[in-house]
Design an enzyme around this catalytic site. Structure first.
Site, PDB file in Angstrom:
ATOM      1  N   ASP A 140       0.833  -1.198   0.000  1.00  0.00           N
ATOM      2  CA  ASP A 140       0.000   0.000   0.000  1.00  0.00           C
ATOM      3  C   ASP A 140       0.872   1.254   0.000  1.00  0.00           C
ATOM      4  O   ASP A 140       1.899   1.321   0.700  1.00  0.00           O
ATOM      5  CB  ASP A 140      -0.878  -0.026   1.257  1.00  0.00           C
ATOM      6  N   GLU A 177      14.097 -16.058  -0.363  1.00  0.00           N
ATOM      7  CA  GLU A 177      14.422 -17.139   0.564  1.00  0.00           C
ATOM      8  C   GLU A 177      13.310 -18.189   0.602  1.00  0.00           C
ATOM      9  O   GLU A 177      13.556 -19.346   0.970  1.00  0.00           O
ATOM     10  CB  GLU A 177      14.643 -16.585   1.968  1.00  0.00           C
TER      11      GLU A 177
END
Length: 590
Positions: free
Chosen positions: A246, A298
Site C-alpha cells: 500500500d 528465501e
C-alpha cells in the site's frame, strides 16, 4: 489505499517503425528489454490475472453483515472457475476499522470481524487445492493510532526511542501552535495532529498523510525496517504468495520535511512536478524493496511484490519494477485513461516502453476499491466523476446500461493486452457504483474530514450480489438472523447477481469467463503487441497479439469487421453480424 484526485495525464504516443504484413499496415509497439538477471520471462506473474477481494464486501458467512475469511474460502471455487491466477486480499488484520482496515492495530492477527488465523490458514489451503495463489495487502506507511507501538510513543517523552518509531516534530510559531510544515492529508485537512502531554498541555505534532488515526512510521529508523521484515516472514511462513504494498512510494520522506506547494497527492501541476514532492518517491525506498525481494527469494522464486506507487510519469513509476525490486507496479495512467481510442493507444505504447525498458511486465487495471468503478466512469459522455470523490444522489446520474457496455468493451480490450491484469471484485458482473447511497450510510473518512464536500469511496465498496433472491442478494442470505450489510446495496443489483448471470450465456460474467479462457489458451498474456494501422483512427484502435486481432470501436457509429472468425465480443452474441457496434470490442482469429 491510493491517493485520491489522481492527476496523471496520458502521454503522447511514442514513435515506432512501420512494416507491412499482407494487406495490413502494422505498427510494432515498443519492444520490451531482455529479462533482467534474477527473473524469468515465463514467471507466472508475467501474465497473471489477479482478482482483488475486498473482504468486508465479498461474502458474509456468519451473518453479521460484514464479509469474512470463511466467506472468501467458500466462494474461491467461483474465482477458480472464472479463470484467474491469484487472489489479492485487502486488509483483514486487527483494526478499529476507521479506514476499512487500512488502519492496522496488529499486523500478525486477523480482526475478529473477519475470523481467526485458523480461518486464514484454511483459506490458503483451499486456494492451494484450486491452484490459486494468495497475495495479501501490506500497509507499511502507517498504522492505526490504536497500535501498541503508537500508544507507547504517545506515552513517551519527546526524543525518546518510542517516539522515533513515528514522525513526531515540534510545531512552528509561538508555543509550537502551528504544524511543522504545510503538508495536507489525502483525506482532507492538515497532515499533522497535535498531541497533549501527561498534564494535558499541548505537545508535539505527529504526521499522518491519511487520517489522523493513521500515524506514519519513521522509515529512517532501522527498528521500523526490522519490524516489517518480521511481519513479512510471519505471513510467508503461513504460505502467502506475495504482497501488494500500500502507498509503496510514501514510506520515506525528504530530509527536513520541507513545505510543498503542489498537490497533497503528489501529482504534477504547473510549477510543482510530482517527482519533487517531498513525501513521495524518495531514493531510499528502492533499497527497502531490494531487501524485501531478497527475503521473498528465501521462500522460493514464485513469491511476488506489487507496488501501489502512484507517481508520474510512467518511466518513473517503472523504477519500482527495476531488476531486484517489485514484480508489478499498478498502472495508474492506464486506469485513468478515458474510453477513447487515441488515449488508449497512447497509454499502452507509453506503458510498454516504460516497463519494457527495465525488463518488466506491464500491468493493466480498470477498477479497484479506491476509485469509481469503470462501469460508472464510462457511463458519462463528458468528463465524468473525479476519482476518489464518489457520486451522490444529488449529482448527475450515470447512464448505467451505456456504462456497462463500455465497461465490457474496455475489459475485453484490456484482457487482450500482453502483460498482467488486475480485476476488482464484481467487475466481472459489470457492477456500477452505488450512486444514490444515503449520506447517513457513508463510512469513508474522506466524507467526514471534508464535511461531505468529497463523498469518498463507499460507492465502489458495496457488498456483492450473489443471488437474486433474499434481503442481501446472497451476501449473507441463508444465515439465521442475518444482519444488514455494512453498506446498503442498490435495489437494481438483483438482476446483476451471480446466479442470474451464471445462467445467461450472454451475460457480463459469461464474457469474462470466456475471455479469460481464450486469453490463457492463446497465451495473450505472454504475447506481443503490434498496432494494425488500418484499424487505428480517432475513434477505433486495433492490434495483433500473436494471431489474435483485438478491435475496439469507441466511436458513435458501427464499423465493418475485417475477415476472421470471431473468438469473443463484448456484447451479447449477434449471429452472423459482421459489424462492430459503437462501444464494443471484438477478438478475431487473424
Amino acid at each position: 489505499m491510493q491517493s485520491t484526485h489522481l492527476a496523471s495525464t496520458v502521454p503522447p504516443s511514442l514513435p515506432s517503425a512501420t512494416a507491412t504484413v499482407g494487406a495490413l499496415a502494422l505498427m510494432p509497439a515498443p519492444t520490451p528489454a531482455p529479462s533482467p538477471a534474477g527473473t524469468r520471462s515465463d514467471h507466472w506473474s508475467t501474465s497473471a490475472v489477479v482478482y482483488q477481494v475486498y473482504p468486508r464486501s465479498f461474502r458474509d458467512l456468519d451473518g453479521d453483515g460484514m464479509g469474512d475469511l470463511a466467506g472468501i474460502t467458500a466462494e474461491l471455487v467461483q474465482l477458480a472457475e472464472l479463470g484467474v491466477d491469484a487472489v489479492w486480499l485487502s486488509p483483514f488484520y486487527s483494526s478499529p476499522q476507521r479506514d476499512g482496515g487500512y488502519d492496522v492495530s496488529d499486523y500478525c492477527q486477523v480482526d475478529p470481524l473477519f475470523g481467526t488465523l485458523d480461518d486464514f490458514d484454511q483459506l490458503v489451503g483451499r486456494a492451494t487445492q484450486l491452484k490459486l495463489r494468495i497475495i495479501i495487502d501490506l500497509v507499511p506507511n502507517h498504522c492505526s493510532s490504536d497500535h501498541s507501538l503508537f500508544q507507547l510513543a504517545l506515552a513517551a517523552a519527546p526524543g525518546s526511542p518510542a517516539r522515533d518509531m513515528f514522525i513526531f516534530r515540534d510545531g512552528r510559531g509561538e508555543g509550537g501552535a502551528l504544524p511543522p510544515n504545510n503538508w495536507q492529508s489525502h483525506f482532507g485537512g492538515p497532515a499533522w495532529t497535535r498531541t497533549a502531554d501527561a498534564s494535558g498541555a499541548p505537545g508535539q505534532w505527529y504526521l499522518h498523510l491519511f487520517d489522523s488515526t493513521q500515524p506514519d512510521f519513521n522509515w529512517d529508523n532501522p527498528l521500523v525496517h526490522q519490524e516489517f521484515e518480521r511481519i513479512l516472514r510471519f505471513w510467508l511462513d503461513r504460505g502467502v504468495d506475495g504482497f501488494r504494498v500500500d502507498v509503496a512510494h510514501a514510506l520515506v520522506k525528504a530530509p527536513g520535511l520541507p513545505d510543498w506547494g503542489g498537490t497533497a497527492w503528489g501529482g504534477s501541476i504547473d510549477g510543482f512536478p510530482g517527482h519533487e514532492a517531498p513525501m513521495f518517491g524518495q531514493p531510499a525506498l528502492h533499497d527497502i524493496y531490494r531487501r524485501w525481494r531478497g527475503i521473498l527469494a528465501e521462500y522460493g522464486p514464485e513469491k511476488i511484490l506489487c507496488a501501489e506507487a502512484n507517481v508520474d510519469p510512467l518511466d518513473r513509476m517503472a523504477r519500482w519494477v527495476a531488476p531486484g525490486q517489485m514484480h508489478h507496479a499498478f498502472n495508474f495512467p492506464y486506469l485513468n485513461a478515458p474510453f477513447s481510442a487515441l488515449a488508449l493507444r497512447s497509454v499502452v505504447d507509453a506503458s510498454l516502453a516504460a516497463f519494457g525498458a527495465v525488463g518488466a511486465t506491464s500491468t493493466w487495471v480498470l477498477s479497484n476499491h479506491d476509485v469509481v468503478r469503470h462501469a460508472t466512469r464510462f457511463a458519462y459522455e463528458g468528463a465524468g466523476p473525479r476519482q476518489g470523490d464518489g457520486i451522490g444522489a444529488g449529482d448527475e446520474q450515470p447512464n448505467v446500461e451505456a456504462g456497462r457496455q463500455r465497461a465490457a468493451a474496455a475489459s475485453l480490450f484490456m484482457l487482450g493486452l500482453p502483460g498482467a491484469a488486475y480485476l476488482y471484485q464484481g467487475e466481472e458482473l459489470g457492477l456500477p457504483d452505488h450512486t444514490t447511497l444515503p449520506d447517513a450510510s457513508r463510512q469513508d473518512p474522506t466524507f467526514a474530514r471534508t464535511e461531505g464536500a468529497r463523498l469518498g469511496r463507499d460507492g465502489c465498496r458495496v457488498p456483492l450480489p450473489w443471488r437474486e433472491a433474499g434481503a442481501s442478494f446472497g451476501f449473507s442470505d441463508g444465515v439465521p438472523a442475518a444482519g444488514v450489510p455494512w453498506l446498503p446495496q442498490p435495489e437494481a443489483w438483483g438482476r446483476l447477481a451471480r446466479d442470474v448471470q451464471s445462467a445467461d450465456p450472454d451475460s457480463h460474467l459469461a464474457i469474462y469467463r470466456s475471455a479469460l479462457g481464450i486469453r490463457r489458451r492463446r497465451e495473450l498474456g505472454t504475447g506481443t503487441l503490434t498496432w494494425v494501422d488500418e484499424h487505428c483512427s480517432d475513434t477505433t484502435v486495433g492490434f495483433l497479439n500473436g494471431s489474435t486481432l483485438v478491435l475496439l470501436n469507441a466511436g458513435p457509429s458501427p464499423i465493418e469487421l475485417p475477415d476472421g472468425s470471431i473468438l469473443q465480443r463484448s456484447r451479447p452474441r449477434q449471429a452472423g453480424s459482421r459489424q462492430l457496434e459503437s462501444g464494443e470490442t471484438i477478438w478475431l482469429a487473424a
